[in-house]
Write a protein that holds these residues in place. Structure first.
Motif, PDB file in Angstrom:
ATOM      1  N   LYS A 184       0.818  -1.209   0.000  1.00  0.00           N
ATOM      2  CA  LYS A 184       0.000   0.000   0.000  1.00  0.00           C
ATOM      3  C   LYS A 184       0.851   1.257   0.000  1.00  0.00           C
ATOM      4  CE  LYS A 184      -4.126  -1.879   2.238  1.00  0.00           C
ATOM      5  NZ  LYS A 184      -5.077  -1.752   3.381  1.00  0.00           N
ATOM      6  N   GLN A 185       2.153   1.106   0.317  1.00  0.00           N
ATOM      7  CA  GLN A 185       3.042   2.253   0.397  1.00  0.00           C
ATOM      8  C   GLN A 185       3.905   2.445  -0.841  1.00  0.00           C
ATOM      9  OE1 GLN A 185       2.944  -0.110   3.077  1.00  0.00           O
ATOM     10  NE2 GLN A 185       1.346   1.199   3.964  1.00  0.00           N
ATOM     11  N   LEU A 186       4.103   1.421  -1.646  1.00  0.00           N
ATOM     12  CA  LEU A 186       5.085   1.499  -2.729  1.00  0.00           C
ATOM     13  C   LEU A 186       4.499   0.974  -4.034  1.00  0.00           C
ATOM     14  CD1 LEU A 186       8.033   2.168  -3.472  1.00  0.00           C
ATOM     15  CD2 LEU A 186       8.607  -0.209  -2.892  1.00  0.00           C
ATOM     16  N   GLU A 187       4.684   1.773  -5.101  1.00  0.00           N
ATOM     17  CA  GLU A 187       4.139   1.409  -6.407  1.00  0.00           C
ATOM     18  C   GLU A 187       5.077   1.912  -7.506  1.00  0.00           C
ATOM     19  OE1 GLU A 187      -0.262   1.576  -7.247  1.00  0.00           O
ATOM     20  OE2 GLU A 187       0.392   3.209  -8.549  1.00  0.00           O
ATOM     21  N   LEU A 188       5.200   1.118  -8.554  1.00  0.00           N
ATOM     22  CA  LEU A 188       6.052   1.485  -9.689  1.00  0.00           C
ATOM     23  C   LEU A 188       5.281   1.273 -10.980  1.00  0.00           C
ATOM     24  CD1 LEU A 188       8.880   2.227 -10.866  1.00  0.00           C
ATOM     25  CD2 LEU A 188       9.341  -0.235 -10.924  1.00  0.00           C
ATOM     26  N   SER A 189       5.307   2.275 -11.846  1.00  0.00           N
ATOM     27  CA  SER A 189       4.665   2.178 -13.160  1.00  0.00           C
ATOM     28  C   SER A 189       5.706   2.375 -14.258  1.00  0.00           C
ATOM     29  CB  SER A 189       3.568   3.228 -13.321  1.00  0.00           C
ATOM     30  OG  SER A 189       2.408   2.862 -12.618  1.00  0.00           O
ATOM     31  N   ILE A 190       5.609   1.544 -15.277  1.00  0.00           N
ATOM     32  CA  ILE A 190       6.430   1.678 -16.475  1.00  0.00           C
ATOM     33  C   ILE A 190       5.488   1.956 -17.641  1.00  0.00           C
ATOM     34  CG2 ILE A 190       8.100   0.590 -18.015  1.00  0.00           C
ATOM     35  CD1 ILE A 190       9.158   1.005 -15.209  1.00  0.00           C
ATOM     36  N   ILE A 191       5.702   3.069 -18.325  1.00  0.00           N
ATOM     37  CA  ILE A 191       4.834   3.478 -19.429  1.00  0.00           C
ATOM     38  C   ILE A 191       5.658   3.577 -20.697  1.00  0.00           C
ATOM     39  CG2 ILE A 191       3.257   5.255 -20.286  1.00  0.00           C
ATOM     40  CD1 ILE A 191       2.904   6.147 -17.356  1.00  0.00           C
ATOM     41  N   THR A 192       5.204   2.922 -21.739  1.00  0.00           N
ATOM     42  CA  THR A 192       5.845   3.034 -23.045  1.00  0.00           C
ATOM     43  C   THR A 192       4.778   3.406 -24.068  1.00  0.00           C
ATOM     44  OG1 THR A 192       5.558   0.652 -23.410  1.00  0.00           O
ATOM     45  CG2 THR A 192       7.692   1.377 -22.558  1.00  0.00           C
ATOM     46  N   ASP A 193       5.168   4.224 -25.035  1.00  0.00           N
ATOM     47  CA  ASP A 193       4.220   4.527 -26.107  1.00  0.00           C
ATOM     48  C   ASP A 193       4.967   4.797 -27.405  1.00  0.00           C
ATOM     49  OD1 ASP A 193       4.364   7.552 -26.765  1.00  0.00           O
ATOM     50  OD2 ASP A 193       4.178   7.575 -24.596  1.00  0.00           O
ATOM     51  N   TYR A 194       4.285   4.492 -28.485  1.00  0.00           N
ATOM     52  CA  TYR A 194       4.821   4.715 -29.827  1.00  0.00           C
ATOM     53  C   TYR A 194       3.776   5.472 -30.634  1.00  0.00           C
ATOM     54  CZ  TYR A 194       5.953   3.968 -34.715  1.00  0.00           C
ATOM     55  OH  TYR A 194       6.206   4.165 -36.056  1.00  0.00           O
ATOM     56  N   SER A 195       4.224   6.509 -31.345  1.00  0.00           N
ATOM     57  CA  SER A 195       3.333   7.316 -32.172  1.00  0.00           C
ATOM     58  C   SER A 195       3.881   7.415 -33.589  1.00  0.00           C
ATOM     59  CB  SER A 195       3.188   8.734 -31.590  1.00  0.00           C
ATOM     60  OG  SER A 195       2.627   8.712 -30.301  1.00  0.00           O
ATOM     61  N   TYR A 196       2.970   7.345 -34.536  1.00  0.00           N
ATOM     62  CA  TYR A 196       3.303   7.580 -35.942  1.00  0.00           C
ATOM     63  C   TYR A 196       2.414   8.719 -36.417  1.00  0.00           C
ATOM     64  CZ  TYR A 196       3.753   6.880 -40.984  1.00  0.00           C
ATOM     65  OH  TYR A 196       3.975   7.069 -42.333  1.00  0.00           O
ATOM     66  N   ILE A 197       3.033   9.797 -36.877  1.00  0.00           N
ATOM     67  CA  ILE A 197       2.309  11.028 -37.189  1.00  0.00           C
ATOM     68  C   ILE A 197       2.593  11.434 -38.628  1.00  0.00           C
ATOM     69  CG2 ILE A 197       1.887  13.405 -36.470  1.00  0.00           C
ATOM     70  CD1 ILE A 197       3.404  12.559 -33.813  1.00  0.00           C
ATOM     71  N   THR A 198       1.554  11.766 -39.367  1.00  0.00           N
ATOM     72  CA  THR A 198       1.701  12.250 -40.737  1.00  0.00           C
ATOM     73  C   THR A 198       0.900  13.538 -40.901  1.00  0.00           C
ATOM     74  OG1 THR A 198      -0.232  11.045 -41.592  1.00  0.00           O
ATOM     75  CG2 THR A 198       1.899   9.881 -41.602  1.00  0.00           C
ATOM     76  N   ALA A 199       1.288  14.322 -41.879  1.00  0.00           N
ATOM     77  CA  ALA A 199       0.559  15.554 -42.185  1.00  0.00           C
ATOM     78  C   ALA A 199       0.602  15.788 -43.676  1.00  0.00           C
ATOM     79  CB  ALA A 199       1.164  16.744 -41.443  1.00  0.00           C
ATOM     80  N   ASP A 200      -0.399  16.466 -44.188  1.00  0.00           N
ATOM     81  CA  ASP A 200      -0.381  16.891 -45.584  1.00  0.00           C
ATOM     82  C   ASP A 200      -1.258  18.129 -45.720  1.00  0.00           C
ATOM     83  OD1 ASP A 200      -3.199  16.103 -46.669  1.00  0.00           O
ATOM     84  OD2 ASP A 200      -2.495  14.281 -45.675  1.00  0.00           O
ATOM     85  N   GLY A 201      -1.006  18.873 -46.750  1.00  0.00           N
ATOM     86  CA  GLY A 201      -1.749  20.104 -46.979  1.00  0.00           C
ATOM     87  C   GLY A 201      -1.040  20.981 -47.988  1.00  0.00           C
ATOM     88  N   ASP A 202      -1.587  22.147 -48.202  1.00  0.00           N
ATOM     89  CA  ASP A 202      -1.047  23.046 -49.209  1.00  0.00           C
ATOM     90  C   ASP A 202       0.321  23.602 -48.836  1.00  0.00           C
ATOM     91  OD1 ASP A 202      -3.365  22.690 -50.680  1.00  0.00           O
ATOM     92  OD2 ASP A 202      -4.372  24.401 -49.750  1.00  0.00           O
ATOM     93  N   SER A 203       0.661  23.586 -47.555  1.00  0.00           N
ATOM     94  CA  SER A 203       1.940  24.159 -47.129  1.00  0.00           C
ATOM     95  C   SER A 203       2.912  23.114 -46.609  1.00  0.00           C
ATOM     96  CB  SER A 203       1.695  25.216 -46.032  1.00  0.00           C
ATOM     97  OG  SER A 203       0.879  26.254 -46.503  1.00  0.00           O
ATOM     98  N   PHE A 204       2.651  21.821 -46.892  1.00  0.00           N
ATOM     99  CA  PHE A 204       3.521  20.745 -46.425  1.00  0.00           C
ATOM    100  C   PHE A 204       3.887  19.830 -47.581  1.00  0.00           C
ATOM    101  CE2 PHE A 204       0.754  21.756 -42.787  1.00  0.00           C
ATOM    102  CZ  PHE A 204       1.710  22.109 -41.852  1.00  0.00           C
TER     103      PHE A 204
END
Length: 610
Positions: free
Chosen positions: A320-340
């Motif tokens: 109740k006194q001690l806790e450990l969290s491990i968080i991992t994440d992966y993102s793939y981001i794309t963009a398009d438009g008239d100025s890219f």
């Protein structure tokens, strides 16, 4: 980098290897109901303010109004309903992160969230977390974070609410939501629509606010299903559509228009074990826009960004006194438009959070994070916070952190003008807090210091003739925040009083001058009274003078007054009528130079619950 990798592997190994005890019932409930468990569990040394249902009911005009009258955040609003940019502890809009059910939703294009493109109606709770949060929430969480949460409750219930409103400037509001739950299923749905001609008069002249009409539609659907006594599947989806004209200034006319649409989808599988719990999220975010320089033509510029993200959290509760969290994440981001030119980004992060309560009165958290991003090097960040209850009425809090903001697609790839040599902004912060609680009186006092390097600013280039973003500025912010809350019940009479005050000093270290659009003094207060089914409230905002290019913009005082009455029936149906007067004193004021805000205006609202 090898040392950092070894550190995370060691944390993960310890999390699995050490013997543990069971989760308590309260923690289990949090795992099931709240998607963003980091908000409160790993922030004992930070200031967090959660807005109550009664506050949300009084402030359903706009998200900007809600926070302007109930927090220490300053807003730079380009006329009512137009682009709204927050300044949190003197930082800029791209240094404030907005977090939707645990996911950072700041724009991948400009790094900001326009607070007039968020509806308040369809969220279970809205929380404001002051201080750096990049370890837990990523890029942009420097001044603070604003959290939008949808709670899925598996208690047996079926509730409906319909709200209709009409106000000055031909403003129309409609909102419907329902919530259903039993021991296996939970669902809530919300639909909110707002439309306004927004053609208020400019006080002291014969002119009106031209080319300023807007409408927006918010659809929110959330589902939860209990797969077993240890597994819950949850789905969150939101679609926000906006069509608004961009109003003129006092000096220059406008015929421009901006159409935007945001889709947010989140699938989460939560597992609650005896000692190990986990959460796996799959996320898709889509933001897209069309900008018309002349709304009467079909010529427009457009752009969009897609984010796909997978996020996993493994939590080991040793006791109740001690806790450990491990968080991992992966993102793939794309963009398009008239100025890219079709930019892409791959981003991976690993985070370790250790939470320890050596005694009943002492709790602390240690956090580390490393990001690996494909188009530049991201800094190693860390944070620590501690909370110590010195007396039954007094708690001392302290937190320190290193935070960051990555260059956006606009910064890097805008054509012409983007700069591929930009570095991430990095920031260090200290915060000391005092919290006093005596019966129904609460007082919070916080002092803070923030120093940011490699600030990204767009400047004109004398050689190319274009504007370019550059790492050319360093800044510091320091100050004091105070929050006072008082509740009093005398028979059937109830009184509530809330006060927020902030003192903020800023400095551009290169120019040795204050930053633009940051008031040194800002305060808001609210007094509410209710007796049986009748209620009334008064809100007041004081916004001090701000520095602008070439001078300053004077401060102002604005007050709002509201009344409400709830009518009951013998059935489950009840309904309430509310009437409010905004800008009670008919004050002329500007949040942005040359852009007047509304004169005195009225709103009528009818709410049915069944």
């Amino acid at each position: 980098m090898k040392q950092i990798t070894t550190l995370f592997l060691a944390f993960a190994t310890c999390a699995i290897a050490i013997s543990q005890t069971s989760l308590d019932s309260i923690q289990r409930l949090d795992e099931v109901l709240l998607s963003d468990v980091k908000l409160t569990r790993y922030a004992s040394g930070l200031k967090i303010e959660t807005l109550t249902d009664s506050v949300l009911q009084k402030n359903k005009r706009s998200f900007t109004d809600l926070l302007r009258y109930n927090s220490n955040i300053y807003f730079k609003e380009n006329g009512y309903g137009m682009v709204s940019s927050p300044s949190f502890r003197g930082t800029n809009a791209s240094q404030t992160a907005v977090v939707w059910n645990g996911i950072n939703i700041n724009s991948q294009l400009n790094g900001q969230t326009d607070f007039n493109l968020i509806s308040t109606s369809n969220y279970s709770s809205i929380s404001i977390r002051s201080g750096g949060g990049s370890v837990q929430y990523g890029s942009g969480a420097i001044g603070g974070t604003v959290h939008l949460n949808n709670v899925l409750s598996f208690d047996t219930h079926f509730d409906n609410e319909l709200q209709l409103g009409y106000g000055s400037f031909n403003t129309k509001n409609a909102h419907y939501k329902f919530s259903y739950g039993n021991k296996n299923w939970s669902a809530n749905f919300g639909l909110a629509y707002r439309d306004s001609d927004n053609d208020y008069k400019y006080l002291g002249s014969t002119r009106t606010n031209e080319n300023a009409a807007f409408n927006n539609l918010d659809i929110n659907l959330n589902l939860g299903y209990v797969l077993s006594d240890k597994d819950v599947l949850k789905v969150y989806h939101q679609n926000f559509r906006s069509d608004r004209e961009f109003s003129a200034t006092i000096l220059a006319p406008s015929k421009s228009k901006y159409e935007s649409e945001d889709y947010r989808s989140l699938l989460e599988w939560a597992h609650i074990g005896n000692t190990l719990s986990s959460s796996l999220k799959a996320v898709h975010l889509l933001e897209q826009f069309k900008y018309f320089e002349n709304k009467d033509t079909n010529n427009f510029s457009k752009g969009q960004a897609n984010t796909w993200q997978v996020k996993h959290r493994l939590t080991n509760t040793f006791s109740k006194q001690l806790e450990l969290s491990i968080i991992t994440d992966y993102s793939y981001i794309t963009a398009d438009g008239d100025s890219f030119n079709d930019p892409k980004r791959n981003a991976f992060s690993a985070t370790a959070i250790l939470s320890h309560s050596p005694t009943q009165n002492l709790q602390y958290n240690l956090n580390v994070r490393q990001d690996v991003i494909s188009d530049f090097k991201s800094p190693f960040v860390f944070s620590g916070d501690v909370s110590y209850q010195l007396a039954s009425f007094y708690t001392l809090k302290f937190n320190a952190s290193k935070n960051f903001r990555v260059p956006t697609f606009n910064d890097l790839y805008w054509n012409p003008g983007g700069n591929l040599d930009l570095k991430p902004e990095d920031s260090c912060q200290l915060d000391l807090g005092h919290e006093f609680k005596y019966h129904t009186i609460g007082l919070k006092l916080n002092t803070f210091y923030i120093k940011t390097s490699n600030l990204i600013q767009w400047r004109p280039n004398q050689f190319s003739g274009y504007w370019n973003p550059m790492n050319i500025a360093n800044a510091k912010q320091y100050g004091l925040e105070a929050e006072l809350a008082l509740e009093r019940q005398i028979g059937k009479h109830r009184f509530d009083f809330n006060l927020n005050y902030s003192y903020t000093k800023t400095e551009d270290l290169a120019k040795n001058q204050a930053l633009f659009y940051v008031p040194i003094h800002m305060a808001n207060a609210a007094l509410a009274y209710s007796h049986k089914d009748f209620s009334t409230y008064y809100q007041h905002l004081y916004n001090g003078a701000v520095k602008i290019i070439g001078g300053s913009l004077k401060g102002f005082d604005v007050g709002n007054l509201g009344f409400g009455y709830r009518f009951k029936t013998k059935s489950k149906l009840s309904y309430q009528a509310d009437f409010s007067i905004d800008n009670l004193y008919n004050t002329y004021y500007e949040n942005v130079a040359l852009r007047p805000m509304p004169n005195r205006n009225f709103n009528l609202k009818l709410t049915l619950n069944f």
